[in-house]
Design a protein around this motif. Structure first.
Motif, PDB file in Angstrom:
ATOM      1  N   ALA A 135     -81.018  62.304 -16.009  1.00  0.00           N
ATOM      2  CA  ALA A 135     -80.902  63.732 -15.706  1.00  0.00           C
ATOM      3  C   ALA A 135     -80.135  64.419 -16.817  1.00  0.00           C
ATOM      4  CB  ALA A 135     -80.185  63.931 -14.367  1.00  0.00           C
ATOM      5  N   ARG A 136     -80.422  65.715 -16.967  1.00  0.00           N
ATOM      6  CA  ARG A 136     -79.643  66.514 -17.914  1.00  0.00           C
ATOM      7  C   ARG A 136     -79.751  67.984 -17.521  1.00  0.00           C
ATOM      8  NH1 ARG A 136     -83.522  65.679 -23.166  1.00  0.00           N
ATOM      9  NH2 ARG A 136     -84.938  67.443 -22.870  1.00  0.00           N
ATOM     10  N   THR A 137     -78.804  68.747 -17.983  1.00  0.00           N
ATOM     11  CA  THR A 137     -78.817  70.187 -17.744  1.00  0.00           C
ATOM     12  C   THR A 137     -79.487  70.889 -18.914  1.00  0.00           C
ATOM     13  OG1 THR A 137     -76.634  70.375 -18.753  1.00  0.00           O
ATOM     14  CG2 THR A 137     -76.708  70.077 -16.360  1.00  0.00           C
ATOM     15  N   GLY A 138     -79.925  72.096 -18.659  1.00  0.00           N
ATOM     16  CA  GLY A 138     -80.517  72.888 -19.740  1.00  0.00           C
ATOM     17  C   GLY A 138     -81.998  72.650 -19.858  1.00  0.00           C
ATOM     18  N   GLU A 139     -82.413  72.108 -20.996  1.00  0.00           N
ATOM     19  CA  GLU A 139     -83.836  71.976 -21.307  1.00  0.00           C
ATOM     20  C   GLU A 139     -84.488  70.866 -20.487  1.00  0.00           C
ATOM     21  OE1 GLU A 139     -84.076  71.205 -25.431  1.00  0.00           O
ATOM     22  OE2 GLU A 139     -83.274  73.153 -26.041  1.00  0.00           O
ATOM     23  N   ALA A 140     -85.724  71.100 -20.087  1.00  0.00           N
ATOM     24  CA  ALA A 140     -86.503  70.069 -19.403  1.00  0.00           C
ATOM     25  C   ALA A 140     -86.906  68.993 -20.405  1.00  0.00           C
ATOM     26  CB  ALA A 140     -87.740  70.692 -18.757  1.00  0.00           C
ATOM     27  N   PHE A 141     -87.253  67.810 -19.899  1.00  0.00           N
ATOM     28  CA  PHE A 141     -87.681  66.709 -20.758  1.00  0.00           C
ATOM     29  C   PHE A 141     -89.084  66.986 -21.298  1.00  0.00           C
ATOM     30  CE2 PHE A 141     -84.525  64.799 -17.973  1.00  0.00           C
ATOM     31  CZ  PHE A 141     -83.747  64.060 -18.868  1.00  0.00           C
ATOM     32  N   THR A 142     -89.280  66.706 -22.569  1.00  0.00           N
ATOM     33  CA  THR A 142     -90.598  66.881 -23.178  1.00  0.00           C
ATOM     34  C   THR A 142     -91.472  65.664 -22.893  1.00  0.00           C
ATOM     35  OG1 THR A 142     -89.989  65.810 -25.264  1.00  0.00           O
ATOM     36  CG2 THR A 142     -89.495  68.173 -25.046  1.00  0.00           C
ATOM     37  N   ASP A 143     -92.768  65.799 -23.179  1.00  0.00           N
ATOM     38  CA  ASP A 143     -93.668  64.666 -23.001  1.00  0.00           C
ATOM     39  C   ASP A 143     -93.281  63.503 -23.913  1.00  0.00           C
ATOM     40  OD1 ASP A 143     -95.086  66.064 -21.127  1.00  0.00           O
ATOM     41  OD2 ASP A 143     -96.680  66.703 -22.507  1.00  0.00           O
ATOM     42  N   HIS A 144     -92.808  63.813 -25.126  1.00  0.00           N
ATOM     43  CA  HIS A 144     -92.393  62.761 -26.047  1.00  0.00           C
ATOM     44  C   HIS A 144     -91.181  62.011 -25.485  1.00  0.00           C
ATOM     45  CE1 HIS A 144     -91.933  60.592 -29.751  1.00  0.00           C
ATOM     46  NE2 HIS A 144     -90.735  61.126 -29.995  1.00  0.00           N
ATOM     47  N   GLU A 145     -90.266  62.728 -24.888  1.00  0.00           N
ATOM     48  CA  GLU A 145     -89.084  62.086 -24.285  1.00  0.00           C
ATOM     49  C   GLU A 145     -89.481  61.278 -23.054  1.00  0.00           C
ATOM     50  OE1 GLU A 145     -85.582  65.251 -25.511  1.00  0.00           O
ATOM     51  OE2 GLU A 145     -86.877  65.683 -23.802  1.00  0.00           O
ATOM     52  N   ALA A 146     -90.437  61.802 -22.292  1.00  0.00           N
ATOM     53  CA  ALA A 146     -90.917  61.045 -21.133  1.00  0.00           C
ATOM     54  C   ALA A 146     -91.557  59.737 -21.567  1.00  0.00           C
ATOM     55  CB  ALA A 146     -91.912  61.887 -20.341  1.00  0.00           C
ATOM     56  N   ALA A 147     -92.305  59.766 -22.660  1.00  0.00           N
ATOM     57  CA  ALA A 147     -92.903  58.536 -23.175  1.00  0.00           C
ATOM     58  C   ALA A 147     -91.835  57.554 -23.636  1.00  0.00           C
ATOM     59  CB  ALA A 147     -93.853  58.872 -24.329  1.00  0.00           C
ATOM     60  N   ALA A 148     -90.767  58.066 -24.263  1.00  0.00           N
ATOM     61  CA  ALA A 148     -89.668  57.204 -24.693  1.00  0.00           C
ATOM     62  C   ALA A 148     -88.980  56.565 -23.487  1.00  0.00           C
ATOM     63  CB  ALA A 148     -88.662  58.009 -25.516  1.00  0.00           C
ATOM     64  N   LEU A 149     -88.861  57.325 -22.392  1.00  0.00           N
ATOM     65  CA  LEU A 149     -88.255  56.777 -21.176  1.00  0.00           C
ATOM     66  C   LEU A 149     -89.131  55.667 -20.603  1.00  0.00           C
ATOM     67  CD1 LEU A 149     -85.962  57.146 -19.051  1.00  0.00           C
ATOM     68  CD2 LEU A 149     -87.571  58.591 -17.795  1.00  0.00           C
ATOM     69  N   HIS A 150     -90.443  55.871 -20.575  1.00  0.00           N
ATOM     70  CA  HIS A 150     -91.369  54.848 -20.112  1.00  0.00           C
ATOM     71  C   HIS A 150     -91.214  53.563 -20.927  1.00  0.00           C
ATOM     72  CE1 HIS A 150     -93.963  55.926 -16.856  1.00  0.00           C
ATOM     73  NE2 HIS A 150     -94.304  57.095 -17.377  1.00  0.00           N
ATOM     74  N   PHE A 151     -91.131  53.720 -22.232  1.00  0.00           N
ATOM     75  CA  PHE A 151     -91.031  52.539 -23.097  1.00  0.00           C
ATOM     76  C   PHE A 151     -89.722  51.795 -22.835  1.00  0.00           C
ATOM     77  CE2 PHE A 151     -89.913  50.443 -27.135  1.00  0.00           C
ATOM     78  CZ  PHE A 151     -91.025  49.633 -27.275  1.00  0.00           C
ATOM     79  N   ALA A 152     -88.619  52.518 -22.701  1.00  0.00           N
ATOM     80  CA  ALA A 152     -87.335  51.881 -22.419  1.00  0.00           C
ATOM     81  C   ALA A 152     -87.375  51.138 -21.085  1.00  0.00           C
ATOM     82  CB  ALA A 152     -86.222  52.930 -22.416  1.00  0.00           C
ATOM     83  N   ALA A 153     -88.035  51.735 -20.093  1.00  0.00           N
ATOM     84  CA  ALA A 153     -88.148  51.088 -18.785  1.00  0.00           C
ATOM     85  C   ALA A 153     -88.953  49.799 -18.883  1.00  0.00           C
ATOM     86  CB  ALA A 153     -88.778  52.042 -17.776  1.00  0.00           C
ATOM     87  N   ARG A 154     -90.038  49.818 -19.661  1.00  0.00           N
ATOM     88  CA  ARG A 154     -90.857  48.611 -19.815  1.00  0.00           C
ATOM     89  C   ARG A 154     -90.071  47.506 -20.519  1.00  0.00           C
ATOM     90  NH1 ARG A 154     -94.879  52.160 -21.580  1.00  0.00           N
ATOM     91  NH2 ARG A 154     -94.798  51.291 -23.688  1.00  0.00           N
ATOM     92  N   VAL A 155     -89.331  47.878 -21.560  1.00  0.00           N
ATOM     93  CA  VAL A 155     -88.519  46.887 -22.274  1.00  0.00           C
ATOM     94  C   VAL A 155     -87.495  46.263 -21.332  1.00  0.00           C
ATOM     95  CG1 VAL A 155     -86.799  46.577 -24.095  1.00  0.00           C
ATOM     96  CG2 VAL A 155     -88.844  47.946 -24.539  1.00  0.00           C
ATOM     97  N   ALA A 156     -86.815  47.098 -20.567  1.00  0.00           N
ATOM     98  CA  ALA A 156     -85.805  46.587 -19.640  1.00  0.00           C
ATOM     99  C   ALA A 156     -86.429  45.696 -18.576  1.00  0.00           C
ATOM    100  CB  ALA A 156     -85.062  47.752 -18.993  1.00  0.00           C
ATOM    101  N   ALA A 157     -87.605  46.093 -18.065  1.00  0.00           N
ATOM    102  CA  ALA A 157     -88.265  45.302 -17.028  1.00  0.00           C
ATOM    103  C   ALA A 157     -88.613  43.911 -17.531  1.00  0.00           C
ATOM    104  CB  ALA A 157     -89.516  46.021 -16.531  1.00  0.00           C
ATOM    105  N   VAL A 158     -89.043  43.807 -18.787  1.00  0.00           N
ATOM    106  CA  VAL A 158     -89.351  42.495 -19.370  1.00  0.00           C
ATOM    107  C   VAL A 158     -88.109  41.610 -19.356  1.00  0.00           C
ATOM    108  CG1 VAL A 158     -89.948  41.294 -21.505  1.00  0.00           C
ATOM    109  CG2 VAL A 158     -91.266  43.291 -20.792  1.00  0.00           C
TER     110      VAL A 158
END
Length: 401
Positions: free
Chosen positions: A129-152
């Motif tokens: 979560a963060r205040t101010g600006e909404a997350f961009t699609d590029h940031e959402a993709a980065a979050l997905h990738f981090a989640a996949r790495v952690a899940a492995v």
């Protein structure tokens, strides 16, 4: 260098991390707790004002890591998201990324969550979560990738933990209780694995009843760790029982065992110490295959090492074992042990053995009290290797009027 909220300087607060940065920052350890803490801290530094990880195990969900302003993150699932049902923001390999925006009277708070999933199994949820600006699609993709790495890494950690539990349970079952000695001998043993994050080794102890009131005490250590070492340990133990039942002298038992084991090239070498106790005669006959020397503690608690000829470890096929006899009285306590009890990294073995004999056991300690004192006095619960220790005392005969 970093600014006041912990983000590295030289990077804008909302610049999405690269895959290389993600791979380097997440998964440096073998346990899931470390991975989750690294995941939350990394995303807080690079992507958001707060990050949290909820893990699910055995039907329970628990928040295991938080970084940043924890008040911005909603409670662990299955608590509902304030303000209504979150919207599906994107789908990545079938894993929906959900988003929500709250306006608690000030700046809007934007949140994203995604399952920590791998091969159809979900291990929990990542939330940012963060205040101010909404997350961009590029940031959402980065979050997905981090989640996949952690899940492995979480999947790997759980599989490793399951393997360790199997090995540890097997080891404990094999060494939990040695065979029963003759009633004229009192014994106590203890097995301590090095720790939950390391596979168990091949440490073991055993007692074998012989004729004429004699008992053979055995302590051994198969080289290496893990299930293979535990399996080899059980093979050594079973073979030794068979050989010892022939009533051979201890050095001949080792010679026979060494010859049998050497025929199997896959069998790991092992050290072993035999002590044939004859309470009626007050004598112990020792033989050693590459093992540390036994110790004897007197009635006043003072200890000393016994001089025993040392032959090569079992499994080499070299033979060359000898026996040595030492007197043993009902006032004394005999101690057999594996190297984990005394050895410490970077310390000379003579210093390690001196620390053992410098201990003062409780006066006239029982076999069980001696084990407790050894474990406590040498801090064996924090040893750097597995520990097996076996103590023995001759049962005193009641005085007749």
């Amino acid at each position: 260098m970093s600014d006041h909220d912990g983000r590295p300087t030289g990077r804008t607060p909302h610049q999405a991390p690269s895959p290389a940065e993600t791979l380097e920052a997440i998964g440096t350890g073998d346990d899931e707790g470390t991975t989750c803490r690294e995941l939350a801290a990394f995303l807080f530094r690079t992507l958001c004002d707060a990050a949290a990880v909820d893990l699910t195990a055995e039907g329970r969900t628990e928040r295991v890591a938080v970084a940043g302003a924890a008040g911005l993150i909603r409670p662990p699932a299955p608590a509902p998201v304030p303000g209504g049902r979150p919207a599906v923001r994107a789908v990545d390999e079938g894993h929906p990324l959900r988003s929500w925006t709250l306006s608690p009277g000030g700046a809007p708070v934007h949140g994203l969550s995604v399952a920590l999933a791998r091969h159809g199994t979900s291990y929990g949820t990542l939330l940012v979560a963060r205040t101010g600006e909404a997350f961009t699609d590029h940031e959402a993709a980065a979050l997905h990738f981090a989640a996949r790495v952690a899940a492995v890494h979480i999947r790997h950690a759980r599989r490793l933990a399951a393997t360790e539990r199997v090995a540890l349970n097997l080891q404990r079952a094999l060494v939990a209780d040695p065979g029963r000695p003759h009633p004229n001998l009192l014994i106590a043993g203890r097995y301590l694995p090095v720790g939950p994050s390391t596979l168990v080794g091949g440490d073991w102890f055993e007692t074998v009843r012989l004729h004429f009131g004699r008992t053979l005490l055995v302590v051994g250590d198969v080289m290496g760790h893990g299930l293979d070492a535990a399996v080899d340990m059980n093979a050594y133990r079973s073979t030794l029982r068979e050989v010892a039942s022939t009533e051979l002298a201890p050095h001949r038992v080792l010679r026979q065992l060494d010859s049998l084991v050497a025929e199997d090239a896959a069998r790991r070498p092992a050290t072993c110490l035999l002590a044939r106790v004859d309470p009626a005669r007050g004598i112990v006959l020792f033989a050693s295959a590459g093992h540390l020397p036994p110790a004897v503690f007197a009635a006043d608690g003072t200890g000393r090492l016994l001089d025993v000829p040392v032959g090569p470890p079992l499994g080499t096929g070299l033979g060359g074992y000898e026996s040595a006899a030492h007197p043993f009285t009902p006032e004394e306590t005999l101690v057999l042990y594996t190297d984990g009890l005394v050895e410490r990294r970077g310390e000379d073995i003579d210093a390690s053995l001196a620390r053992l004999t410098a201990l003062r056991l409780p006066a006239r300690a029982s076999a069980a009290e001696a084990v407790d004192a050894l474990v406590a006095g040498l801090d064996a619960r924090h040893a750097e290797d597995d520990v097996a220790v076996l103590t023995a005392r001759i049962r005193s005969r009641p005085a007749h009027p």
